[in-house]
Design an enzyme around this catalytic site. Structure first.
Site, mmCIF file in Angstrom:
data_model
loop_
_atom_site.group_PDB
_atom_site.id
_atom_site.type_symbol
_atom_site.label_atom_id
_atom_site.label_comp_id
_atom_site.label_asym_id
_atom_site.label_seq_id
_atom_site.Cartn_x
_atom_site.Cartn_y
_atom_site.Cartn_z
ATOM 1 C CG LEU A 18 6.466 10.811 -6.776
ATOM 2 C CD1 LEU A 18 5.055 11.072 -7.252
ATOM 3 C CD2 LEU A 18 7.227 12.101 -6.578
ATOM 4 C CB CYS A 19 8.729 5.346 -2.819
ATOM 5 S SG CYS A 19 8.523 4.107 -1.545
ATOM 6 C CG HIS A 20 7.732 9.390 2.063
ATOM 7 N ND1 HIS A 20 6.488 9.365 1.475
ATOM 8 C CD2 HIS A 20 7.973 10.680 2.405
ATOM 9 C CE1 HIS A 20 5.990 10.586 1.463
ATOM 10 N NE2 HIS A 20 6.869 11.408 2.022
ATOM 11 C CG MET A 25 5.285 1.245 -1.994
ATOM 12 S SD MET A 25 4.304 0.353 -3.226
ATOM 13 C CE MET A 25 5.462 0.199 -4.551
ATOM 14 C CD GLU A 26 9.483 0.644 1.931
ATOM 15 O OE1 GLU A 26 9.922 1.796 1.750
ATOM 16 O OE2 GLU A 26 8.253 0.411 2.051
ATOM 17 C CG ASP A 45 20.635 -13.150 -13.002
ATOM 18 O OD1 ASP A 45 20.821 -13.025 -14.224
ATOM 19 O OD2 ASP A 45 21.549 -13.078 -12.159
#
Length: 170
Positions: free
Chosen positions: A78-80, A116-117, A131
């Site tokens: 649901l993230c644009h 969010m980015e 990693d």
């Protein structure tokens, strides 16, 4: 539980939907996020000395963070799809904690924010550090991933009470 009439993402049948940003106005938007990767003594020393077998840890993590920010809408439901105009990912060696502090700054001109980015950039960069260092130790902890500040949009500017840096100063 929240009052269903105030929620922005449920559909009439109780499922979810992507928020409609069609009527929102374009504006300049920025976000700063941060996190910390606790490496322990040996891995911390080896990253600082560029002595990790897989290569240059921080350059690789920087590229991964930028790539992660650009893929956020594919990772978060649901993230644009935000038009990213810039992403910066940088690192600070935290000697006291034997950790690497990760910071991401994102900027955009559009209808949705880029928090969010920025958070995704920090998360992906941190996972890349893990990693690349896991052959030295598995006792690596990623933590404190959080939003430090954001500017723009309908909700305006916001800064974490525990932070002293705004996006413009970062």
């Amino acid at each position: 539980m929240a009052d269903p009439s105030t929620l922005t993402h449920p559909d009439p049948e109780g499922g979810v939907r992507m928020m409609d940003a069609f009527q929102k106005s374009d504006s300049a938007r920025t976000a700063v996020a941060a996190g910390r990767v606790h490496l322990g003594e040996e891995a911390f020393r080896r990253v600082r000395e560029h002595d990790i077998e897989k290569g240059d840890v921080l350059t690789t993590a920087q590229i991964a963070g930028i790539m992660g920010a650009k893929q956020t809408d594919k990772l978060i439901p649901l993230c644009h799809d935000a038009t990213i105009n810039g992403v910066e990912v940088d690192f600070t060696f935290n000697e006291d904690e034997q950790a690497i502090d990760v910071r991401a700054f994102t900027k955009s001109f559009g209808v949705t924010g880029v928090e969010m980015e920025a958070l995704t950039a920090v998360s992906v960069a941190s996972l890349t550090i893990y990693d690349m260092c896991k052959s030295v130790t598995k006792d690596i902890r990623i933590g404190d991933v959080h939003l430090r500040a954001k500017t723009g949009g309908q909700s305006g500017n916001w800064k974490s009470k525990s932070e002293d840096t705004s996006p413009a100063e970062s």
